[in-house]
Design a protein around this motif. Sequence first.
Motif, PDB file in Angstrom:
ATOM      1  N   GLY A 435       0.821  -1.212   0.000  1.00  0.00           N
ATOM      2  CA  GLY A 435       0.000   0.000   0.000  1.00  0.00           C
ATOM      3  C   GLY A 435       0.847   1.252   0.000  1.00  0.00           C
ATOM      4  N   GLU A 436       0.670   2.082  -0.990  1.00  0.00           N
ATOM      5  CA  GLU A 436       1.371   3.353  -1.075  1.00  0.00           C
ATOM      6  C   GLU A 436       1.008   4.221   0.125  1.00  0.00           C
ATOM      7  OE1 GLU A 436       3.993   6.062  -2.666  1.00  0.00           O
ATOM      8  OE2 GLU A 436       3.521   4.066  -3.443  1.00  0.00           O
ATOM      9  N   GLY A 437       2.011   4.696   0.821  1.00  0.00           N
ATOM     10  CA  GLY A 437       1.777   5.579   1.956  1.00  0.00           C
ATOM     11  C   GLY A 437       1.353   4.885   3.224  1.00  0.00           C
ATOM     12  N   LEU A 438       1.369   3.544   3.268  1.00  0.00           N
ATOM     13  CA  LEU A 438       0.887   2.825   4.446  1.00  0.00           C
ATOM     14  C   LEU A 438       1.645   3.244   5.704  1.00  0.00           C
ATOM     15  CD1 LEU A 438      -0.045  -0.869   4.848  1.00  0.00           C
ATOM     16  CD2 LEU A 438       1.848  -0.023   6.221  1.00  0.00           C
ATOM     17  N   VAL A 439       2.978   3.275   5.632  1.00  0.00           N
ATOM     18  CA  VAL A 439       3.774   3.575   6.817  1.00  0.00           C
ATOM     19  C   VAL A 439       3.634   5.042   7.193  1.00  0.00           C
ATOM     20  CG1 VAL A 439       6.104   3.580   7.779  1.00  0.00           C
ATOM     21  CG2 VAL A 439       5.362   1.680   6.333  1.00  0.00           C
ATOM     22  N   ARG A 440       3.681   5.924   6.217  1.00  0.00           N
ATOM     23  CA  ARG A 440       3.521   7.358   6.487  1.00  0.00           C
ATOM     24  C   ARG A 440       2.166   7.625   7.157  1.00  0.00           C
ATOM     25  NH1 ARG A 440       5.841  11.835   4.058  1.00  0.00           N
ATOM     26  NH2 ARG A 440       6.752  10.495   2.459  1.00  0.00           N
ATOM     27  N   ASP A 441       1.113   7.027   6.624  1.00  0.00           N
ATOM     28  CA  ASP A 441      -0.218   7.240   7.199  1.00  0.00           C
ATOM     29  C   ASP A 441      -0.318   6.650   8.603  1.00  0.00           C
ATOM     30  OD1 ASP A 441      -0.929   8.472   4.845  1.00  0.00           O
ATOM     31  OD2 ASP A 441      -2.024   6.748   4.038  1.00  0.00           O
ATOM     32  N   ALA A 442       0.362   5.535   8.835  1.00  0.00           N
ATOM     33  CA  ALA A 442       0.298   4.894  10.145  1.00  0.00           C
ATOM     34  C   ALA A 442       0.880   5.788  11.232  1.00  0.00           C
ATOM     35  CB  ALA A 442       1.030   3.561  10.114  1.00  0.00           C
ATOM     36  N   PHE A 443       1.936   6.514  10.914  1.00  0.00           N
ATOM     37  CA  PHE A 443       2.566   7.391  11.896  1.00  0.00           C
ATOM     38  C   PHE A 443       1.941   8.777  11.940  1.00  0.00           C
ATOM     39  CE2 PHE A 443       6.211   4.450  11.197  1.00  0.00           C
ATOM     40  CZ  PHE A 443       6.378   4.055  12.516  1.00  0.00           C
ATOM     41  N   GLY A 444       1.422   9.252  10.814  1.00  0.00           N
ATOM     42  CA  GLY A 444       1.036  10.647  10.696  1.00  0.00           C
ATOM     43  C   GLY A 444       2.214  11.450  10.168  1.00  0.00           C
ATOM     44  N   ALA A 445       1.944  12.550   9.471  1.00  0.00           N
ATOM     45  CA  ALA A 445       2.975  13.283   8.733  1.00  0.00           C
ATOM     46  C   ALA A 445       4.088  13.799   9.634  1.00  0.00           C
ATOM     47  CB  ALA A 445       2.331  14.431   7.959  1.00  0.00           C
ATOM     48  N   ALA A 446       3.754  14.377  10.791  1.00  0.00           N
ATOM     49  CA  ALA A 446       4.781  14.993  11.636  1.00  0.00           C
ATOM     50  C   ALA A 446       5.720  13.951  12.226  1.00  0.00           C
ATOM     51  CB  ALA A 446       4.119  15.806  12.740  1.00  0.00           C
ATOM     52  N   THR A 447       5.165  12.858  12.745  1.00  0.00           N
ATOM     53  CA  THR A 447       6.004  11.807  13.320  1.00  0.00           C
ATOM     54  C   THR A 447       6.845  11.141  12.247  1.00  0.00           C
ATOM     55  OG1 THR A 447       4.413  11.406  15.093  1.00  0.00           O
ATOM     56  CG2 THR A 447       5.986   9.646  14.627  1.00  0.00           C
ATOM     57  N   TYR A 448       6.257  10.905  11.083  1.00  0.00           N
ATOM     58  CA  TYR A 448       6.997  10.269   9.997  1.00  0.00           C
ATOM     59  C   TYR A 448       8.184  11.132   9.574  1.00  0.00           C
ATOM     60  CZ  TYR A 448       8.051   7.795   5.669  1.00  0.00           C
ATOM     61  OH  TYR A 448       8.686   7.092   4.675  1.00  0.00           O
ATOM     62  N   ALA A 449       7.986  12.437   9.468  1.00  0.00           N
ATOM     63  CA  ALA A 449       9.078  13.331   9.077  1.00  0.00           C
ATOM     64  C   ALA A 449      10.211  13.285  10.098  1.00  0.00           C
ATOM     65  CB  ALA A 449       8.548  14.753   8.917  1.00  0.00           C
ATOM     66  N   ARG A 450       9.858  13.242  11.373  1.00  0.00           N
ATOM     67  CA  ARG A 450      10.890  13.160  12.413  1.00  0.00           C
ATOM     68  C   ARG A 450      11.619  11.831  12.335  1.00  0.00           C
ATOM     69  NH1 ARG A 450       9.681  13.966  18.936  1.00  0.00           N
ATOM     70  NH2 ARG A 450      11.836  13.560  19.653  1.00  0.00           N
ATOM     71  N   LEU A 451      10.890  10.752  12.069  1.00  0.00           N
ATOM     72  CA  LEU A 451      11.518   9.442  11.909  1.00  0.00           C
ATOM     73  C   LEU A 451      12.449   9.410  10.697  1.00  0.00           C
ATOM     74  CD1 LEU A 451       8.483   7.159  12.799  1.00  0.00           C
ATOM     75  CD2 LEU A 451      10.709   7.112  13.954  1.00  0.00           C
ATOM     76  N   GLN A 452      12.078  10.098   9.642  1.00  0.00           N
ATOM     77  CA  GLN A 452      12.947  10.155   8.468  1.00  0.00           C
ATOM     78  C   GLN A 452      14.296  10.775   8.801  1.00  0.00           C
ATOM     79  OE1 GLN A 452      10.048  12.079   5.619  1.00  0.00           O
ATOM     80  NE2 GLN A 452      10.948  10.544   4.263  1.00  0.00           N
ATOM     81  N   GLU A 453      14.294  11.772   9.666  1.00  0.00           N
ATOM     82  CA  GLU A 453      15.551  12.405  10.069  1.00  0.00           C
ATOM     83  C   GLU A 453      16.410  11.457  10.880  1.00  0.00           C
ATOM     84  OE1 GLU A 453      17.107  15.476   9.479  1.00  0.00           O
ATOM     85  OE2 GLU A 453      15.717  15.266   7.792  1.00  0.00           O
ATOM     86  N   VAL A 454      15.788  10.706  11.780  1.00  0.00           N
ATOM     87  CA  VAL A 454      16.535   9.714  12.557  1.00  0.00           C
ATOM     88  C   VAL A 454      17.068   8.624  11.630  1.00  0.00           C
ATOM     89  CG1 VAL A 454      16.455   8.083  14.482  1.00  0.00           C
ATOM     90  CG2 VAL A 454      15.145  10.212  14.599  1.00  0.00           C
TER      91      VAL A 454
END
Length: 474
Positions: A435-454
């Motif tokens: 599913g496209e965006g499954l992980v991003r949607d699961a976290f929500g945009a703000a949390t996902y962006a922070r996780l991307q930095e980590v």
Amino acid sequence: MTKHEARPATRALDPAAVEAFRATMRGEVLDPASDGYDATRVIWNGMIDRRPALIARCVNAADVVASVRFARAQGVTISIRSGGHNVAGYAVCEGGLMIDLTLMDGVRVDPGLDRAFVEGGATWAAVDRATTPFGRATPGGLISATGVAGLTLSGGIGWLRGTHGLACDNLLAADLVDAEGRLIRASETENPDLLWALRGGGGNFGVVVNFEFRLHPIAPEVFFCAPIYPEERAAEILPLWRDFMATAPDELSGLAEFSTIPEDPAYPQDIWGRRVVALAHVYDGPAEEGEHVTAPLRAVGPMLTDFSGAMPYATLQTLYDGIFPKGRDRCYWKSTYLRGLDQTVITDILGHLSRRPSEMTFASVWKFGGAVQRVAPDATAFGDRSMPFMFSLDAIWQGADGDEDNIAWVRGAWTAMQTHSTGRMYLNFPGLGEGEGLVRDAFGAATYARLQEVKRRYDPGNVFRMNQNIVPSG
């Protein structure tokens, strides 16, 4: 593999490099011709039939370091196996290196009885056996054969959530091997951004070889509430359950669980084949208190049977093990967090469940509250905790001829239920991870962006991608 995946060509490995790798390992390195290869690659979901080029059976952190460095040098995919319970089958890769941690299963309780040190391949059964003799526990899941690592790193929803939160909320520190093959520590004072990410961000950041958990007192016996009612009464029972749980104490955690009674001597023969709803709950406190508190749940009309009773916590944790045996059944599980449980939501849930194609299927409405919801949304990578309920669709069946109908049913019901959803899901129940965006949607945009930095800091090349994958920023 499943019928929904194409088997890629296996990259040829340098034989000399393989032999050098074997020589550095204290544990075994299995190839497809090795004794034990097929038994080791089998994981819980019977749909998954992938064949790694090699399996590294690690016995210590040095073996994990060697495995990561070898895989990077050879340019092959890494998968990490702890308990092998994630329904998407991330534990085993096709044609790459499977890092098998199951021999690293030690658990040590600190003499102060406030912490437990748990190796990366341990199951919750090993944790419970080590901690409960001291009158201590840390929140795990609902099946004792589940790996500590996979459950914790994506959150960890279990019976003690009302009093002590999720498994990840009790993670104090971790040692892991990063993408460069270095052994590093994550704690409140060392790499705190990494500890934040490990509390719900999945296996994206390295191979965790040791967890440090907070321990809590546990009663010698807890009360397991499990009245079984006919599913045809669910439209009446669910609102009563919802209203009761709205004011229930934090010590009581549970779910309304739909299933079909199997033809099994453990159940009364006169209810074999009946579709039922069980109000399954655990009271984290003295068993006699729990029996009193849960009495209303066992008094909402005639029951088909009742499995309620007092028992040690370690025993409780094994009750579901036989229902979900390793490698036997084919499974496709998805979940969604609900904004509420009003009459429209209940009607839609029951409508979808009435059309389930397999009588082996489970579906559950999980109640959240207490300690889970007292954690700030930015305190862990698990993110926002405001959802009051989760709906999980756990399709189980036997035989590949049932794949299409069961997967289509889950996907259709899950999609339809999005009108009642917060838009997020629990990543330990991710379908097949598609599913496209499954992980991003699961976290929500703000949390996902922070996780991307980590992720960018600790794994910029996305070496650890056989998981609920977070793409590094940039």
